[in-house]
Design an enzyme around this catalytic site. Structure first.
Site, PDB file in Angstrom:
ATOM      1  N   MET A   1       0.845  -1.200   0.000  1.00 45.26           N
ATOM      2  CA  MET A   1       0.000   0.000   0.000  1.00 45.26           C
ATOM      3  C   MET A   1       0.879   1.248   0.000  1.00 45.26           C
ATOM      4  SD  MET A   1      -3.481  -0.892   1.942  1.00 45.26           S
ATOM      5  CE  MET A   1      -2.945  -0.598   3.616  1.00 45.26           C
ATOM      6  N   GLY A   2       2.141   1.072  -0.364  1.00 45.14           N
ATOM      7  CA  GLY A   2       3.018   2.235  -0.509  1.00 45.14           C
ATOM      8  C   GLY A   2       3.505   2.799   0.807  1.00 45.14           C
TER       9      GLY A   2
ATOM     10  N   GLY B   1      10.733  -2.729   5.538  1.00 43.26           N
ATOM     11  CA  GLY B   1       9.961  -3.979   5.536  1.00 43.26           C
ATOM     12  C   GLY B   1       9.584  -4.365   4.111  1.00 43.26           C
ATOM     13  N   HIS B   2       9.035  -3.389   3.372  1.00 40.61           N
ATOM     14  CA  HIS B   2       8.693  -3.645   1.967  1.00 40.61           C
ATOM     15  C   HIS B   2       9.945  -3.983   1.162  1.00 40.61           C
ATOM     16  CE1 HIS B   2       5.465  -0.627   3.205  1.00 40.61           C
ATOM     17  NE2 HIS B   2       4.757  -1.677   2.856  1.00 40.61           N
TER      18      HIS B   2
ATOM     19  N   GLN C   1     -10.362  -2.734   1.977  1.00 37.01           N
ATOM     20  CA  GLN C   1      -9.901  -3.396   3.203  1.00 37.01           C
ATOM     21  C   GLN C   1      -9.941  -2.463   4.420  1.00 37.01           C
ATOM     22  OE1 GLN C   1      -5.961  -4.256   1.366  1.00 37.01           O
ATOM     23  NE2 GLN C   1      -5.114  -3.771   3.375  1.00 37.01           N
TER      24      GLN C   1
ATOM     25  N   GLY D   1       4.786 -10.133   4.310  1.00 31.78           N
ATOM     26  CA  GLY D   1       5.531  -9.985   5.550  1.00 31.78           C
ATOM     27  C   GLY D   1       4.870 -10.725   6.704  1.00 31.78           C
ATOM     28  N   GLN D   2       5.715 -11.335   7.513  1.00 29.38           N
ATOM     29  CA  GLN D   2       5.245 -12.076   8.678  1.00 29.38           C
ATOM     30  C   GLN D   2       4.651 -11.131   9.738  1.00 29.38           C
ATOM     31  OE1 GLN D   2       5.483 -15.538   8.308  1.00 29.38           O
ATOM     32  NE2 GLN D   2       4.004 -15.336   9.974  1.00 29.38           N
ATOM     33  N   LYS D   3       4.917  -9.838   9.580  1.00 26.74           N
ATOM     34  CA  LYS D   3       4.327  -8.865  10.500  1.00 26.74           C
ATOM     35  C   LYS D   3       2.810  -8.984  10.478  1.00 26.74           C
ATOM     36  CE  LYS D   3       3.764  -3.962  11.164  1.00 26.74           C
ATOM     37  NZ  LYS D   3       2.563  -3.750  10.341  1.00 26.74           N
TER      38      LYS D   3
ATOM     39  N   GLN E   1      -2.746 -12.348   8.029  1.00 21.53           N
ATOM     40  CA  GLN E   1      -2.928 -12.120   6.585  1.00 21.53           C
ATOM     41  C   GLN E   1      -2.232 -13.220   5.784  1.00 21.53           C
ATOM     42  OE1 GLN E   1      -2.826  -8.204   4.326  1.00 21.53           O
ATOM     43  NE2 GLN E   1      -0.679  -8.801   4.178  1.00 21.53           N
TER      44      GLN E   1
HETATM   45  P1  AMP Z   1       1.390  -2.831   3.470  1.00 24.83           P
HETATM   46  O1  AMP Z   1       1.971  -1.822   2.532  1.00 24.83           O
HETATM   47  O2  AMP Z   1       1.372  -2.395   4.895  1.00 24.83           O
HETATM   48  O3  AMP Z   1       0.071  -3.384   2.992  1.00 24.83           O
HETATM   49  O4  AMP Z   1       2.382  -4.064   3.455  1.00 24.83           O
HETATM   50  C1  AMP Z   1       2.736  -4.695   2.245  1.00 24.83           C
HETATM   51  C2  AMP Z   1       3.505  -5.935   2.576  1.00 24.83           C
HETATM   52  O5  AMP Z   1       4.671  -5.579   3.327  1.00 24.83           O
HETATM   53  C3  AMP Z   1       2.708  -6.911   3.458  1.00 24.83           C
HETATM   54  O6  AMP Z   1       2.974  -8.227   3.020  1.00 24.83           O
HETATM   55  C4  AMP Z   1       3.280  -6.656   4.826  1.00 24.83           C
HETATM   56  O7  AMP Z   1       3.199  -7.775   5.676  1.00 24.83           O
HETATM   57  C5  AMP Z   1       4.731  -6.345   4.505  1.00 24.83           C
HETATM   58  N1  AMP Z   1       5.342  -5.596   5.601  1.00 24.83           N
HETATM   59  C6  AMP Z   1       4.885  -4.455   6.163  1.00 24.83           C
HETATM   60  N2  AMP Z   1       5.688  -4.085   7.199  1.00 24.83           N
HETATM   61  C7  AMP Z   1       6.646  -5.027   7.286  1.00 24.83           C
HETATM   62  C8  AMP Z   1       7.762  -5.228   8.149  1.00 24.83           C
HETATM   63  N3  AMP Z   1       8.038  -4.386   9.145  1.00 24.83           N
HETATM   64  N4  AMP Z   1       8.543  -6.309   7.943  1.00 24.83           N
HETATM   65  C9  AMP Z   1       8.270  -7.185   6.943  1.00 24.83           C
HETATM   66  N5  AMP Z   1       7.249  -7.047   6.096  1.00 24.83           N
HETATM   67  C10 AMP Z   1       6.435  -5.990   6.264  1.00 24.83           C
END
Ligand code: AMP
Length: 288
Positions: A28-29, A34-35, A59, A145-147, A151
């Site tokens: 989601m940018g 992490g990304h 969502q 991400g496992q965070k 999901q």
């Molecule tokens: P989001 O942009 O928040 O929807 O996240 C996109 C992807 O990045 C998802 O698979 C998240 O689980 C992953 N993600 C977000 N934050 C982290 C992080 N701190 N460590 C690892 N993966 C992450």
């Protein structure tokens, strides 16, 4: 790196990538490390890497932070380019949702707990957009991400139930030096909240330690987490222990578990978790 905004252009470029494996990183940018870890793994494992930046409205619940969700397209393009992404897909909402859908995707397994319970309909929106993105990108592998442990489990089940031809790959949570899980929403924390927030991870680690030292009482384990949180101002949205990856009440403390928390700050809701493998083995089902 090519920046693409339309389905048509995306299709055109992808159709010229014959015999190349495609790795896909949906986001989601407001990209952060992490990304980037997902992109790095995708880069290592595939010939062609596609990432998407799309703040998916379906969502978000009616009282959630869709409008306040941080956006920074210029930085997203720069970071994706540095991460050697080949194609960055940044569609508009109209491009992904041109009309009301004729059939709905509804998540039903493992959604009665944690974020599924706290955010009704959230995972329906996640699976809806992923189905659309998977159909558009047709990746060999997709990276998560496992965070967002719940999901990952829900997506993995979806992909396997509907025989979607994509391999779900996971990456461990990337953290700030003080332990706070990196999140796009961290920029919405007030200064004092940002200073306090690393306690979430410390508290989860205290619970994990209790499990690893042989404790088999859920109450005691959650108590160990609460103890670390007792002097802080944050409001817990939930704190819970479940078996992993099926997110059921724990009946066997020797099997993999997930200790998860969500915290509500003024303008940001944060989630974090620790996967606990009491036998020291690998968690079933998901590779790391
Ligand atoms: P989001 O942009 O928040 O929807 O996240 C996109 C992807 O990045 C998802 O698979 C998240 O689980 C992953 N993600 C977000 N934050 C982290 C992080 N701190 N460590 C690892 N993966 C992450």
């Amino acid at each position: 790196m090519q920046v693409v905004r339309s389905k048509l252009e995306l299709k055109k470029i992808l159709s010229s990538q014959t015999n190349k494996s495609i790795g896909f990183v949906p986001t989601m940018g407001s990209l952060h490390e992490g990304h980037l870890a997902l992109m790095k793994k995708a880069r290592l494992e595939n010939d062609f890497v596609v990432a998407s930046v799309f703040v998916n409205p379906t969502q978000f619940g009616p009282n959630e932070d869709l409008d306040a969700y941080p956006r920074d397209e210029t930085k997203d393009i720069e970071l994706s380019e540095n991460a050697k992404v080949d194609l960055l897909f940044i569609p508009s909402v109209e491009e992904i949702y041109p009309r009301k859908v004729s059939a709905q995707v509804k998540a039903v397994l493992a959604v009665d707990v944690l974020d599924g319970k706290a955010r009704p309909g959230h995972f329906d929106g996640v699976l809806t957009v992923l189905l659309k993105l998977f159909m558009l990108v047709q990746p060999d592998r997709a990276y998560f991400g496992q965070k967002d442990a719940q999901q990952v489990a829900i997506v993995q089940n979806f992909v396997s139930d509907y025989f979607l031809p994509v391999d779900i790959r996971t990456v461990e949570t990337v953290r700030e030096a003080d332990g706070l899980a990196k999140s796009s929403r961290n920029v919405n924390l007030l200064e004092e909240e940002r200073n306090e927030a690393p306690v979430i991870h410390r508290a989860l680690l205290a619970g994990k330690d209790r499990i690893l030292s042989g404790c088999q009482s859920e109450q005691e384990i959650l108590g160990a987490v609460q103890e670390v949180l007792q002097d802080v101002t944050l409001k817990l949205d939930y704190l819970a222990l479940y078996s992993y990856p099926d997110f059921k009440p724990v009946t066997d403390f020797t099997k993999p578990m997930v200790l998860a928390a969500a915290v509500k700050y003024k303008k940001a809701r944060l989630i974090d978790n620790e996967i606990v493998l009491p036998s020291g083995g690998e968690a079933e089902c998901y590779e790391q």
